[in-house]
Design an enzyme around this catalytic site. Structure first.
Site, mmCIF file in Angstrom:
data_model
loop_
_atom_site.group_PDB
_atom_site.id
_atom_site.type_symbol
_atom_site.label_atom_id
_atom_site.label_comp_id
_atom_site.label_asym_id
_atom_site.label_seq_id
_atom_site.Cartn_x
_atom_site.Cartn_y
_atom_site.Cartn_z
ATOM 1 N N GLU A 24 0.835 -1.189 0.000
ATOM 2 C CA GLU A 24 0.000 0.000 0.000
ATOM 3 C C GLU A 24 0.870 1.239 0.000
ATOM 4 O O GLU A 24 2.028 1.213 0.416
ATOM 5 C CB GLU A 24 -0.926 0.012 1.202
ATOM 6 C CG GLU A 24 -0.222 -0.207 2.519
ATOM 7 C CD GLU A 24 -1.217 -0.395 3.643
ATOM 8 O OE1 GLU A 24 -1.211 -1.466 4.249
ATOM 9 O OE2 GLU A 24 -2.002 0.543 3.869
ATOM 10 N N GLY A 25 0.288 2.291 -0.497
ATOM 11 C CA GLY A 25 1.023 3.551 -0.540
ATOM 12 C C GLY A 25 0.036 4.683 -0.510
ATOM 13 O O GLY A 25 -1.161 4.465 -0.304
ATOM 14 N N ASP A 147 12.818 7.714 -10.342
ATOM 15 C CA ASP A 147 12.639 7.190 -8.993
ATOM 16 C C ASP A 147 13.199 5.774 -8.879
ATOM 17 O O ASP A 147 12.569 4.892 -8.303
ATOM 18 C CB ASP A 147 11.159 7.228 -8.609
ATOM 19 C CG ASP A 147 10.931 7.054 -7.114
ATOM 20 O OD1 ASP A 147 11.870 7.342 -6.334
ATOM 21 O OD2 ASP A 147 9.835 6.615 -6.730
#
Lengths: 441, 329
Positions: A24-25, A147
């Site tokens: 999850e984020g 990223d």
């Protein structure tokens, strides 16, 4: 009795058998599911659920970026977006990816904490080569990932593609061919430990070289099992200048000089950082000691070229793939996890933890910290997904300048939307012009 | 990918004229079938993703005494679409958005209405959502609130159709407009013609501006769905050069045919450019009265109860006029 939530279930959900939640984020949740379609029955799929953006702006820009870039990407070393689904009930998007059992964060951690042995040379080399191969594809297609970090480098588990690297998480990626805005405009994004020095010093334009710096950091981490530059992020400021991170870099690579990096004097924070950093300014690199590698070895040569201060001189992905390191024994292979040498031990890596209690929909509306069950929370990463890590956070990716809310009634025209704050000078950035001709047909 | 040759635009969204005709006829027929079945054409997406027609099913023998609204024919749909494509250009200009955004928004709009009829989804709302999503895709963020404010619309109306639009676009979001190619060609011309003196550079600059103007018109035609951006850009330059007479365009085109990696010969290329420009010439300006008339039809198709209300209102107002005239007496 028919439960209301069952009745409004999207039809596409029937394609999948939910296994559980794996990550999850801030954007939402990640599920592991098995496909029920006859064409790939039983195949594991990672499904990333994007909630609506919190700012009341509908589909989050992160989801848009991932969809638009990955719909176009087709490469063995880039994560494959299999499908996009919509849940109209809560206006959320579900992105279905081929599932990758491992990622470099977990692989490195397993070696460091459980095995206490380094990763064998074949595996390091194969992983690095495939990362570069995927990155070369992205860069030659005008995409900067921005990223890269171990948790975004996925590795396939058992199956046809065992040990194949997939670059994942394109939520911050950009096309740099035709920027309407300078790329630096949306806030600095690369996670601080893997962030290139030019960004830390305030460079406005991202180049592909920022990704190569990150690969250099990952390479060193594969060799030593420890992050190379573990700076402490100063979150008090939106300023990209992160003195501790710079300090960590300078202590290993020596202080940069305008001699070796001519554009250094043009970087906004160079002078400030010089004034604010105390102590002697050693210019000598101790990188070979830190990674315990001979300065004469091909591995060291490649690493130091990735960690070149001047982004113009830093090695490109295409050049790196041609480096001698990949030509000497052991040569890299497609299955990075299973060495070809018979006497090399095959390491069994743990499977990704799954929270079996999760449900496709109802857990979606919960804030991430609400999940209480079991082991899954702390170390769950997902295919193509970064779960939050106990490490420095990135600065918000879209630092929008929020205008004060308008009183809607009675204001005609378009106040606040004049040429001054919306139009942008067309960047001078021209692609090499032979690129233009490839568009003819 | 981010290179046109390997893009979804190249693979899935360059269509031949026959395909365009078939797709549009298909969408139009589906909407007409819905009108006959449900008495209205508008489509709503349900929570489970299925489509619903809010009109009630009409009994086998049809409504007694009620006449169904008259549906739009394909040409009328195209006219309405063109009207809103022009609106996209106007809105983007009013916001001073970069050119790229209007080109992206127009292509989204065109693509969406290949798969749907304007009778099914409100073209005005879809138009606004197209602009809003192009801003997101082109990394030119404008909040829904700011955008809604600028066009004096409820931001929710813009957001409501986002997912529907994304789906209608098949989630293919990277599109290539002609403007960047155009800049590339101008840049290349500087080299090809060894542009050194100020006067010539100035001429090229004028040529570029004139060509952008032509490209804007091209974007309103089917050419944008049929030809790759490089050809649209060349066609725009060719057309602009007729007036500007800045360069020996024929010579330049021959050199392009020689240098490009693809197999298009000079003559084939020339033929492509001609068919692009024919599209522009065949475009008639959108007549406001026509738009009003078709738009009224469209409203009734989407929501026939409006027709009844309108009649009532007409009756009422007639009644009123009568009464007030009586009062006056």
């Amino acid at each position: 009795m028919v439960d209301a939530s069952t009745r409004s279930r999207p039809a596409w959900l029937q394609q999948y058998e939910l296994v559980g939640k794996i990550g999850e984020g801030t954007y939402g949740l990640v599920f592991l599911a098995r496909s029920k379609l006859p064409s790939n029955k039983g195949v594991h799929i990672a499904i990333k659920k994007f909630k609506q953006s919190k700012e009341g702006d509908g589909v989050s820009p992160t989801a848009i970026r991932e969809i638009m870039l990955l719909r176009e990407c087709d490469h063995e070393n880039v994560v494959k977006l299999v499908n996009v689904h919509i849940n109209h009930a809560d206006m959320s998007l579900y992105l279905a990816f081929d599932y990758a059992e491992h990622d470099l964060y977990e692989i490195i951690r397993h070696h460091r904490e459980k095995l206490s042995i380094s990763i064998n040379t074949y595996t390091v080399k194969s992983l690095l080569w495939q990362i570069l191969n995927g990155l070369n594809y992205l860069h030659s297609n005008w995409i900067i990932h921005r990223d890269l970090k171990p948790s975004n480098i996925l590795v396939m588990g058992d199956g046809d593609e065992q040990g194949v690297v997939k670059i994942g998480d394109f939520g911050l990626a950009r096309i740099y061919q035709a920027p309407l805005k300078p790329l630096g405009d949306n806030g600095v994004v690369v996670t601080i430990w893997y962030r290139a020095p030019e960004l830390l010093l305030g460079a406005k334009h991202y180049t592909t070289a920022v990704d190569m710096w990150a690969v250099g950091c990952i390479f060193a981490e594969l060799l030593t099992l420890k992050p190379l530059f573990q700076g402490i992020e100063d979150k008090s400021t939106h300023n990209p200048l992160q003195l501790d991170q710079l300090d960590k870099i300078f202590k290993v690579l020596g202080h940069p000089t305008p001699d070796k990096w001519p554009t250094l004097n043009n970087l906004p924070f160079w002078q400030t950082s010089r004034q604010r950093m105390q102590g002697p300014k050693n210019e000598i690199s101790v990188l070979h000691q830190v990674v315990q590698t001979s300065q004469k070895s091909p591995a060291y040569d490649l690493l130091s070229k990735m960690l070149e201060y001047d982004p113009c001189k830093r090695i490109s992905a295409a050049q790196a793939l041609e480096h001698e390191y990949f030509r000497c024994e052991p040569v890299p292979g497609r299955n990075a996890l299973v060495p070809i040498q018979p006497n090399d031990k095959v390491v069994g890596y743990p499977q990704r933890p799954v929270d079996f209690s999760a449900d496709f929909e109802c857990s979606g509306s919960q804030p991430p910290q609400m999940v209480t069950s079991s082991h899954a929370v702390n170390n769950s990463a997902a295919a193509s997904v970064t779960a939050p890590r106990p490490m420095p956070q990135q600065i918000p990716l879209v630092s929008m300048q929020r205008l004060p809310p308008y009183g809607l009634a009675g204001q005609a025209g378009m106040p606040g939307l004049t040429a001054n704050n919306l139009s942008v000078p067309r960047g001078p950035s021209q692609p090499p012009h032979q690129q233009q001709f490839r568009r003819l047909n | 990918m981010a290179d046109f040759q390997t893009s979804s635009h190249h693979d899935r969204w360059i269509l031949n004229p026959q395909a365009l005709v078939e797709k549009r006829r298909g969408s139009n027929q589906r909407a007409i079938a819905a009108l006959k079945k449900y008495g209205a054409t508008r489509v709503e997406v349900q929570a489970d993703g299925s489509l619903a027609y809010p009109g009630a099913p009409i009994a086998e023998d049809g409504p007694v005494g009620e006449k169904l609204p008259e549906p739009l024919v394909v040409d009328e749909e195209i006219l309405i679409q063109r009207f809103y494509e022009q609106k996209i250009q106007q809105v983007c200009a009013a916001f001073s958005f970069p050119h790229k955004i209007q080109a992206t928004a127009i292509l989204y709009f065109k693509r969406f209405f290949l798969n749907w009829s304007v009778m099914e989804h409100d073209p005005k709302q879809i138009m606004l959502t197209c602009i809003y999503i192009s801003c997101k895709v082109e990394e030119f963020h404008v909040s829904a609130e700011e955008f809604g404010k600028g066009i004096q619309q409820d931001p929710q109306a813009v957001l409501k159709n986002e997912l529907c639009l994304l789906q209608g676009l098949n989630f293919d979001l990277i599109v290539y407009g002609p403007y960047r190619s155009l800049e590339g060609f101008i840049f290349d011309m500087e080299n090809f013609f060894h542009a050194k003196d100020e006067a010539f550079l100035e001429k090229l600059k004028d040529l570029k501006e004139a060509a952008i103007f032509v490209a804007d018109k091209l974007m309103l035609t089917d050419a944008a769905l049929q030809f790759p951006p490089g050809q649209l850009a060349l066609a725009a330059l060719q057309d602009a050069n007729l007036e500007e007479k800045a360069v020996d365009f024929d010579r330049y085109l021959r050199s392009i045919a020689d240098r490009q990696h693809e197999k298009l010969s000079y003559l084939e290329l020339l033929e492509c450019l001609n068919s692009v420009l024919e599209k522009v010439k065949s475009v008639r300006p959108v007549n406001e009265d026509d738009v009003k008339r078709i738009d009224r039809k469209l409203k009734y198709c989407r929501n026939p109860s409006l027709q009844d209300e309108n009649k009532k209102r007409e009756r009422k107002s007639k009644h009123k006029t009568k009464r007030s005239s009586q009062d006056a007496e």
